[in-house]
Design a protein around this motif. Structure first.
Motif, PDB file in Angstrom:
ATOM      1  N   TYR A 145      38.988  31.480  50.030  1.00  0.00           N
ATOM      2  CA  TYR A 145      38.327  32.741  49.446  1.00  0.00           C
ATOM      3  C   TYR A 145      37.150  32.322  48.898  1.00  0.00           C
ATOM      4  O   TYR A 145      36.978  31.095  48.522  1.00  0.00           O
ATOM      5  CB  TYR A 145      39.405  33.094  48.386  1.00  0.00           C
ATOM      6  N   LEU A 146      36.437  33.222  48.580  1.00  0.00           N
ATOM      7  CA  LEU A 146      35.046  33.183  47.495  1.00  0.00           C
ATOM      8  C   LEU A 146      35.389  32.406  46.361  1.00  0.00           C
ATOM      9  O   LEU A 146      35.957  33.194  45.814  1.00  0.00           O
ATOM     10  CB  LEU A 146      34.347  34.373  47.757  1.00  0.00           C
ATOM     11  N   ALA A 147      34.679  31.340  46.139  1.00  0.00           N
ATOM     12  CA  ALA A 147      34.931  30.723  44.857  1.00  0.00           C
ATOM     13  C   ALA A 147      34.698  31.544  43.632  1.00  0.00           C
ATOM     14  O   ALA A 147      35.478  31.425  42.638  1.00  0.00           O
ATOM     15  CB  ALA A 147      34.187  29.232  44.963  1.00  0.00           C
ATOM     16  N   GLY A 148      33.657  32.404  43.807  1.00  0.00           N
ATOM     17  CA  GLY A 148      33.204  33.262  42.602  1.00  0.00           C
ATOM     18  C   GLY A 148      34.408  33.980  42.244  1.00  0.00           C
ATOM     19  O   GLY A 148      34.428  34.407  41.093  1.00  0.00           O
ATOM     20  N   ILE A 149      35.032  34.426  42.866  1.00  0.00           N
ATOM     21  CA  ILE A 149      36.108  35.478  42.910  1.00  0.00           C
ATOM     22  C   ILE A 149      37.532  35.002  42.707  1.00  0.00           C
ATOM     23  O   ILE A 149      38.307  35.437  41.859  1.00  0.00           O
ATOM     24  CB  ILE A 149      36.021  36.669  43.558  1.00  0.00           C
ATOM     25  N   MET A 150      37.925  33.965  43.519  1.00  0.00           N
ATOM     26  CA  MET A 150      39.022  33.162  43.278  1.00  0.00           C
ATOM     27  C   MET A 150      39.229  32.568  41.991  1.00  0.00           C
ATOM     28  O   MET A 150      40.349  32.687  41.483  1.00  0.00           O
ATOM     29  CB  MET A 150      39.229  32.548  44.690  1.00  0.00           C
ATOM     30  N   ASN A 151      38.131  31.795  41.495  1.00  0.00           N
ATOM     31  CA  ASN A 151      38.527  31.111  40.486  1.00  0.00           C
ATOM     32  C   ASN A 151      37.615  31.548  39.218  1.00  0.00           C
ATOM     33  O   ASN A 151      38.081  30.849  38.123  1.00  0.00           O
ATOM     34  CB  ASN A 151      37.764  29.560  40.847  1.00  0.00           C
ATOM     35  N   ASN A 152      36.972  32.732  39.423  1.00  0.00           N
ATOM     36  CA  ASN A 152      36.249  32.983  38.321  1.00  0.00           C
ATOM     37  C   ASN A 152      36.226  34.631  37.990  1.00  0.00           C
ATOM     38  O   ASN A 152      35.172  34.842  37.829  1.00  0.00           O
ATOM     39  CB  ASN A 152      34.804  32.514  38.481  1.00  0.00           C
ATOM     40  N   SER A 153      37.374  35.131  38.125  1.00  0.00           N
ATOM     41  CA  SER A 153      37.326  36.598  38.016  1.00  0.00           C
ATOM     42  C   SER A 153      38.397  36.983  37.005  1.00  0.00           C
ATOM     43  O   SER A 153      39.643  36.337  37.079  1.00  0.00           O
ATOM     44  CB  SER A 153      37.563  37.257  39.309  1.00  0.00           C
ATOM     45  N   TYR A 154      38.551  38.002  36.154  1.00  0.00           N
ATOM     46  CA  TYR A 154      39.521  38.261  35.167  1.00  0.00           C
ATOM     47  C   TYR A 154      40.567  38.975  36.085  1.00  0.00           C
ATOM     48  O   TYR A 154      41.637  39.235  35.592  1.00  0.00           O
ATOM     49  CB  TYR A 154      38.861  39.211  34.249  1.00  0.00           C
ATOM     50  N   SER A 155      40.268  39.345  37.478  1.00  0.00           N
ATOM     51  CA  SER A 155      41.217  40.095  37.924  1.00  0.00           C
ATOM     52  C   SER A 155      42.275  39.076  38.899  1.00  0.00           C
ATOM     53  O   SER A 155      43.180  39.356  39.391  1.00  0.00           O
ATOM     54  CB  SER A 155      40.683  40.997  39.170  1.00  0.00           C
ATOM     55  N   THR A 156      41.867  37.881  38.790  1.00  0.00           N
ATOM     56  CA  THR A 156      42.732  36.873  39.488  1.00  0.00           C
ATOM     57  C   THR A 156      43.053  35.714  38.729  1.00  0.00           C
ATOM     58  O   THR A 156      43.973  35.115  39.005  1.00  0.00           O
ATOM     59  CB  THR A 156      42.018  36.463  40.847  1.00  0.00           C
ATOM     60  N   LYS A 157      42.430  35.545  37.639  1.00  0.00           N
ATOM     61  CA  LYS A 157      42.757  34.203  36.874  1.00  0.00           C
ATOM     62  C   LYS A 157      43.041  34.821  35.274  1.00  0.00           C
ATOM     63  O   LYS A 157      42.574  35.933  34.814  1.00  0.00           O
ATOM     64  CB  LYS A 157      41.310  33.559  36.634  1.00  0.00           C
TER      65      LYS A 157
END
Lengths: 459, 288
Positions: A145-157
């Motif tokens: 998955y795109l690191a920007g959204i897998m590791n750095n999003s309030y929607s997933t983290k």
């Protein structure tokens, strides 16, 4: 009169029945042989916001679509023959109320939902962390998955960024798109690959007025002036380095607000200037109906999706519009902007965790993302989305933007941002559009005071 | 000129200026009411309007097509949803109207102690917005195992406070001597209600049927909450399916095509009850 009306309605019904024809080629695996993966048994209840279960027609392109039921029949049911799925199809309208009720009553195991809802449910303790399941499962690779959204999003983290509660499956597309034809008509240089707010404003000003070639009224710029998540404002705060706040969403009462800084003043000054350029309806998200189409009269659109252009291409196979409407990165220093992420999440009290994980994993897999992209034009969340059509430059650009994306406190996951900042900024834009913008420093001082008061009330 | 022609000419002359003004104002009013329906109909046949609605409205579709209806019918189970809506509406109407008539009769004619307090309590339930009670109500029905069950519509319909209020006000206007005479003749309370008063209640029953039908038919939130399987959905949930991009963007011409079809039962009800609709507005002060 009654007879006439009845006759008309009968015709309408007959027409409707005649319209119901169907049947389509329904191979969803792309020729790949589907084999059994596991004998695991289970019963999983899945609530899906906005997914289509039955075969139908894509309204945007007019092409046939394969419903999720058919897709699962050809794939998941063969891979996991003993896991029984109960699918709940939910329209986006009022989806939060519905899914909240399901979570509270324990009526659901796995959900596909909006990122902001997921974030809030996680903070309310209604969702389960996925870290243990991800760690145990060697077949799951988070790096796809795109690191920007897998590791750095309030929607997933989690708000402190230490726990994973969601797997991203669809991206919101927000990029700057410009109309090459209008740029040529006005003799203005095209936008650069990472056009910043200053460049955009300067060029948009040049293209507002009567088109020198066609004589039509042109508008240099467009964005949605009443956006519910203030995405353009977020991109501007990134571009001007106006963080707005310091701290973490895990500890909202101790957030330190910086809403009246010189950087934020620059953001508001930009909005004040720019609000003179779009068609008047932009304060109600109207006026850009023709952007991306033949009759367009707007030179630059911010946070645009490219959806209209791509739909026209898919239905007519005519590349003219694709060549005309060019996407560039968003306004942040690296080309970043606000990236919406819709994840799959698991209920805290999921009945059958292991089976639920298998379902969640399958529904976020490259195979499912490919299916969703090909049938419903959902933007994937994968680093290597090789199934994206070569012509679909908008999805490619969205993926580039997502790759450099990061969540800050000016985000829809921040309660004060949604309840106060966004309405205030939209109100400012509305006044600026009519030339009555309030004094910027006083406006921001007031917002700062309200934010501090809000935090103090939480203590 | 014969006598008939002479009479006609005389009558024409008698049409006063006021009548002309009234006719013009009413024509304008009708036009304002009809335009949205025409716009809906035109848009429903416009394939070009599937992504963005045409504004200003067009008199003729830009790309005339019935594909909009094809998309609408293949995307959702239209007839199933309409049937479900009819099933829910009819059930709610029967339960609510009966409950309101019985309670209205009791409050008006039986004059028991505390009747006014009961009415006040019933009416006070109307002061609480549904949004406040919907989640607890859902949880209650979930505990009762009635999620995805139409009983979740029929049971709450027992408390139709506004109907009770309307019915009580209506029964208050009917003479109590009718009841006294019937009881003297040996009739039981149920017979007095069913045989003496109920036949006099046609206007109030029609009013309740119309108000309830339109209310239930157009309801979206409670059906969405309480129903899980798509096969049990009502038409309003079906209409809400035609959105994309997280519900931000709609598919105008597809929604209009589906709405046009979904309006057929409403128009049928209107045609058969139109005489009562005006009375119901006058009686209840509510226009839905």
């Amino acid at each position: 009169m009654k007879k006439l009306l009845l006759l008309l309605m009968s015709c309408m019904l007959a027409l409707s029945l005649a319209a119901c024809s169907g049947g389509s080629d329904t191979d969803v695996t792309g020729g790949v042989e589907i084999k059994k993966v596991s004998d695991m048994e289970g019963n999983v209840r899945v609530a899906l916001a906005g997914w289509q279960l039955d075969n139908g027609i894509n309204a945007q392109t007019g092409n046939p679509t394969i419903g999720l039921n058919e897709y699962l029949e050809q794939t998941f049911n063969k891979m996991y023959p003993n896991i029984k799925l109960e699918l709940y199809q939910i329209p986006w309208e009022n989806v939060k109320a519905k899914q909240s009720a399901m979570l509270l009553s324990g009526d659901v195991d796995v959900l596909y939902t909006g990122g902001a809802f997921a974030s809030q449910w996680y903070q309310d303790g209604l969702l389960r962390d996925l870290d243990d399941l991800m760690k145990e499962d060697t077949s799951f690779d988070p790096n796809i998955y795109l690191a920007g959204i897998m590791n750095n999003s309030y929607s997933t983290k989690s708000p402190d960024g230490t726990k994973q509660f969601g797997i991203p499956v669809a991206l919101g597309r927000r990029m700057t798109i410009y109309d090459k034809k209008l740029f040529e008509d006005w003799g203005v240089e095209p936008l650069t690959a990472k056009a910043d707010p200053a460049e955009i404003l300067e060029k948009a000003k040049k293209m507002t007025g009567k088109n020198p070639k066609t004589g039509e009224d042109n508008y240099g710029l467009y964005w949605s002036g009443n956006s519910l998540n203030g995405s353009t404002f977020v991109a501007l705060t990134l571009a001007f380095g106006a963080k707005g706040a310091e701290g973490t969403l895990k500890d909202v009462k101790n957030i330190k607000w910086h809403l009246n800084t010189p950087e934020m003043v620059k953001v508001m000054e930009w909005l004040k200037e720019a609000a003179k350029l779009p068609p008047a309806g932009f304060v109600n998200a109207q006026g850009a109906e023709n952007f991306g189409l033949e009759r367009n009269n707007i030179a630059i659109a911010l946070d645009s999706t490219g959806g209209s252009t791509m739909s026209e291409y898919l239905s007519s196979q005519n590349k003219e519009l694709l060549d005309r409407f060019e996407p560039v990165m968003n306004m942040g220093p690296k080309g970043e902007g606000w990236v919406a992420v819709d994840p799959f999440v698991m209920a805290k009290n999921a009945k059958d965790v292991k089976a639920s994980w298998e379902v969640l994993k399958f529904l976020t897999s490259p195979m499912t993302q490919r299916y969703m992209y090909e049938n419903f034009a959902l933007t994937p969340t994968l680093k290597n989305a090789d199934f994206v059509s070569p012509e679909d430059k908008y999805v490619k650009k969205a993926l580039e933007i997502a790759e450099v994306g990061h969540s800050e406190l000016m985000d829809e996951a921040n309660p004060f941002y949604m309840s106060d900042i966004v309405p205030a900024v939209n109100g400012f834009i509305s006044k600026a559009a009519t030339g009555n913008a309030p004094d910027i420093q006083a406006f921001l001082d007031d917002l700062q005071q309200r934010a501090e008061k809000w935090s103090a009330n939480l203590k | 000129m014969n006598t008939v022609d002479a009479n006609l000419t005389h009558r024409r002359k008698k049409i006063s200026l006021n009548q002309w003004i009234l006719t013009i104002v009413l024509s304008l009013g009708s036009f304002v009411m009809i335009v949205p329906f025409l716009w809906m109909l035109v848009t429903s046949f416009d394939w070009a309007a599937r992504l963005h609605i045409n504004f200003p409205p067009r008199l003729w579709p830009e790309e005339p097509s019935i594909k909009t209806f094809e998309v609408a019918f293949t995307s959702i189970k239209m007839f199933r949803y309409i049937s479900n809506s009819i099933l829910v509406s009819v059930g709610v109407i029967i339960v609510s109207a009966l409950s309101a008539l019985l309670s209205g009769y009791a409050l008006s004619k039986l004059r028991f102690k505390g009747a006014n307090i009961v009415l006040l309590l019933a009416l006070s339930t109307m002061m609480i917005p549904f949004e406040m009670t919907m989640i607890p109500q859902y949880l209650l029905f979930s505990k009762m195992g009635l999620v995805d069950n139409y009983l979740a519509f029929y049971l709450p319909a027992l408390n139709y406070a506004f109907g009770t209020f309307l019915a009580k006000a209506f029964f208050d206007q009917l003479p109590t001597t009718l009841r006294e005479a019937a009881i003297l003749d040996g009739a039981k309370e149920v017979s007095v209600f069913g045989r003496v008063y109920l036949p006099l209640c046609t206007p109030i029953i029609a009013t309740m049927v119309i108000l309830l039908f339109l209310g239930v038919w157009n309801d979206m939130l409670w059906p969405l909450l309480i129903l899980k399987k798509a096969t049990k959905y009502t038409i309003q949930i079906g209409l809400a399916m035609f959105t994309y991009n997280n519900g931000i963007d709609k598919q105008p011409s597809i929604i209009m095509a589906a709405t046009t079809v979904s309006l057929i039962p409403v128009v049928v009800v209107y045609m058969f009850l139109q005489r009562y609709i005006i009375e119901s507005i006058a009686l209840s002060g509510i226009k839905q």
